[in-house]
Design a protein around this motif. Sequence first.
Motif, PDB file in Angstrom:
ATOM      1  N   PRO A 489      42.443  48.751  35.771  1.00 58.62           N
ATOM      2  CA  PRO A 489      41.872  49.149  37.071  1.00 58.62           C
ATOM      3  C   PRO A 489      40.485  48.539  37.825  1.00 58.62           C
ATOM      4  CG  PRO A 489      42.404  51.286  35.642  1.00 58.62           C
ATOM      5  CD  PRO A 489      42.491  49.723  34.867  1.00 58.62           C
ATOM      6  N   THR A 490      39.861  47.971  36.782  1.00 54.48           N
ATOM      7  CA  THR A 490      38.549  47.365  37.180  1.00 54.48           C
ATOM      8  C   THR A 490      39.028  46.110  37.686  1.00 54.48           C
ATOM      9  OG1 THR A 490      37.435  48.263  35.264  1.00 54.48           O
ATOM     10  CG2 THR A 490      36.459  46.312  36.175  1.00 54.48           C
ATOM     11  N   LEU A 491      40.208  45.525  37.250  1.00 55.94           N
ATOM     12  CA  LEU A 491      40.698  44.176  37.892  1.00 55.94           C
ATOM     13  C   LEU A 491      40.839  44.360  39.290  1.00 55.94           C
ATOM     14  CD1 LEU A 491      41.676  41.243  37.785  1.00 55.94           C
ATOM     15  CD2 LEU A 491      43.691  42.154  36.654  1.00 55.94           C
ATOM     16  N   HIS A 492      41.575  45.421  39.633  1.00 56.73           N
ATOM     17  CA  HIS A 492      42.230  45.600  41.102  1.00 56.73           C
ATOM     18  C   HIS A 492      40.911  46.162  41.766  1.00 56.73           C
ATOM     19  CE1 HIS A 492      45.980  44.605  39.585  1.00 56.73           C
ATOM     20  NE2 HIS A 492      46.238  45.677  39.045  1.00 56.73           N
ATOM     21  N   SER A 493      39.837  46.664  41.301  1.00 55.51           N
ATOM     22  CA  SER A 493      38.963  47.087  42.042  1.00 55.51           C
ATOM     23  C   SER A 493      37.932  46.216  42.558  1.00 55.51           C
ATOM     24  CB  SER A 493      38.119  48.307  41.472  1.00 55.51           C
ATOM     25  OG  SER A 493      37.284  47.673  40.346  1.00 55.51           O
ATOM     26  N   LEU A 494      38.324  44.772  41.975  1.00 56.11           N
ATOM     27  CA  LEU A 494      37.039  43.762  42.239  1.00 56.11           C
ATOM     28  C   LEU A 494      37.600  43.229  43.626  1.00 56.11           C
ATOM     29  CD1 LEU A 494      37.498  41.611  38.705  1.00 56.11           C
ATOM     30  CD2 LEU A 494      35.705  42.840  39.689  1.00 56.11           C
ATOM     31  N   PRO A 495      36.472  42.500  44.465  1.00 62.21           N
ATOM     32  CA  PRO A 495      36.740  42.135  45.682  1.00 62.21           C
ATOM     33  C   PRO A 495      37.823  40.644  45.372  1.00 62.21           C
ATOM     34  CG  PRO A 495      34.538  41.294  45.078  1.00 62.21           C
ATOM     35  CD  PRO A 495      34.994  42.301  44.160  1.00 62.21           C
ATOM     36  N   GLY A 497      38.637  37.044  45.484  1.00 61.66           N
ATOM     37  CA  GLY A 497      38.043  35.890  45.369  1.00 61.66           C
ATOM     38  C   GLY A 497      38.337  35.085  44.323  1.00 61.66           C
ATOM     39  N   HIS A 498      37.621  34.123  43.658  1.00 57.33           N
ATOM     40  CA  HIS A 498      37.873  33.148  42.725  1.00 57.33           C
ATOM     41  C   HIS A 498      38.067  34.134  41.329  1.00 57.33           C
ATOM     42  CE1 HIS A 498      37.940  29.685  40.136  1.00 57.33           C
ATOM     43  NE2 HIS A 498      36.999  30.272  39.520  1.00 57.33           N
ATOM     44  N   GLU A 499      37.108  34.946  41.050  1.00 54.41           N
ATOM     45  CA  GLU A 499      36.970  35.563  39.714  1.00 54.41           C
ATOM     46  C   GLU A 499      38.135  36.340  39.789  1.00 54.41           C
ATOM     47  OE1 GLU A 499      33.979  38.776  37.295  1.00 54.41           O
ATOM     48  OE2 GLU A 499      33.499  38.169  39.376  1.00 54.41           O
ATOM     49  N   LYS A 500      38.645  37.318  40.588  1.00 51.62           N
ATOM     50  CA  LYS A 500      39.900  38.157  40.524  1.00 51.62           C
ATOM     51  C   LYS A 500      40.933  37.223  40.319  1.00 51.62           C
ATOM     52  CE  LYS A 500      42.285  41.749  42.920  1.00 51.62           C
ATOM     53  NZ  LYS A 500      42.082  42.853  43.937  1.00 51.62           N
TER      54      LYS A 500
END
Length: 571
Positions: A489-495, A497-500
């Motif tokens: 869930p945290t992964l999919h809440s990230l904006p 971009g490169h990190e995601k």
Amino acid sequence: MQNSETELSLSDTRAVAGDRAKSDQAFLDSMTTETQAPVEEEWQPSKHEKAIIYTISLLNLIVSLDATIIVTSLAAIVDDIGGTTTEAFWIGTSYLLVNAVTMPVICSISDVIGRPICLTFSVAIFSLGTILCCVANGIPLMLVGRCIQGVGGGGIHSLGLVIQTDFIPLRWRPKWYGVTLAAWAVGLSAGPIIGGAIAQKTTWRWVFYLMFPICGFGLVAVPYLLTLRPKKATAQEKLSRIDWFGCFIFIGSATIFLMALSWGGSQHPWDSAATLAPLIIGFVGLLITVLYIKYYAKNPFIRKTLFCDASSIVTYIAAAGQGFVLYATLYYSPLYFQAVKNFSPINTGLATLPNLLTFALSGIVTGRLVTRFNNFRWAIWIGWFFGAVAAGMYVVWRVNDSAAVWVWTFLIGGISHGAILNAQNFATQAMCKEGDEGAAAAMYIFARQFGMAVGVGIGATTFQNVMKMKLRWEGLPTEIADNAEAYIPTLHSLPDGHEKDVITDAYAFGFQVVVGTWTALETLMLFLTLVFIKHADMNRKVSSDHHLNSDRMIRHWGKKNNGIETEEYGT
């Protein structure tokens, strides 16, 4: 007169010896020839026998449903009752471990005290475990419930196959086992979808509430329908025939060995005392079990005659190999869809349908063809070939995971597992000595379940370590891999971009390496089965100490109107 009787006795003795020699030679000849005489008349079950087959199938449905429904509902359970990622891992794993180690023990005890008692006990203990899971408000009680469920589920699943060896002739078992396999596949297919729907729409406790109607049916139907009578003996004789010592050292050794495999490399380093000590002790205990069975046991709980040649041994090894890959498919494919493709729990369950439905269809068709042609080798070879192809296609997902690619991967993989499961199962029964079919069925299903349990540890370790390596290369925290499921869930809440993108690719990279091990394993299994598995004739009559008594059915249902046959089975 006395001389005449003596001559008659000698003549009878020679006749018996000649019959035994012919029987032994026929068994050896059947292992080396592919061309067999066709069966004169197709075996058809009576109404009573059909009722038993369908009851066993329904009970197997809840066992398979229980194994997969937890996959898409686990996050909701942990979120509600609390718990770490490690504790969540054990909610699923504890069931598999206990399930595997108790299977051969329950089947061995059923040989002595009877199938009805053991199957009724298994349904009752599964029901008890389900109740504990329903009322759990913390991890400890949930784990206790899951372990108790594992005992019951292992008994239901293994005895369901063993019982069919007591009244269905070997040639026709693949065909009628297709009914059980279909129900099992329905449970596997529906589990992720139902679990996802429950997790999204209502309380997770409905995951376990769903089991109660079938558990209640089983507690009534099994004692009523399953009128198999074991060999007569006194209570003292029965107790003396149970291999208590062998069962004790096996359960203890296998449990700590599988636990060490499960947490090694993920919860504890492989070189730590917490992993090495139980791993070594468990391995030594399993070695002692093997030596005890071979040299000392009078009535071993696993019959050493099952491992009479390379063909039989390789088939059991292949059963473990299939269990390894099958569990990994059921677990890591949903993880990929949720993490990499951002599918909801319900859509994840729907996405796996092509795999599980073709699994059922392939198993049913394979069973009918094996029965029709009296040959199982072609199905085993085709199954492992398609399995290697599907595993190779899984590897491609990191580069191309379009719907067309993963649907075809699932279709080919489902065909593979259905063919292997049905054909290998009855290959072991055809290869064993007459009268050992029930023991061979129990050993096969244990080997497959043991492979699943081993796959838990090796798959988790491989995935976590590869994902950590990828994150380390990119300068990101490796703790993400330690909590891979919880982090989704945290992964999919990230904006965006490169990190995601990098973290998402770390999930895909971990999955790619895991399925790479499947490719190597399935290619190895294809080679071993091509070289070592030999043909064996399946035209055998039922040879069992457990006989079906239909007197009760005649009284309750009537003989003429319901087609109940009694003349073939003694009391």
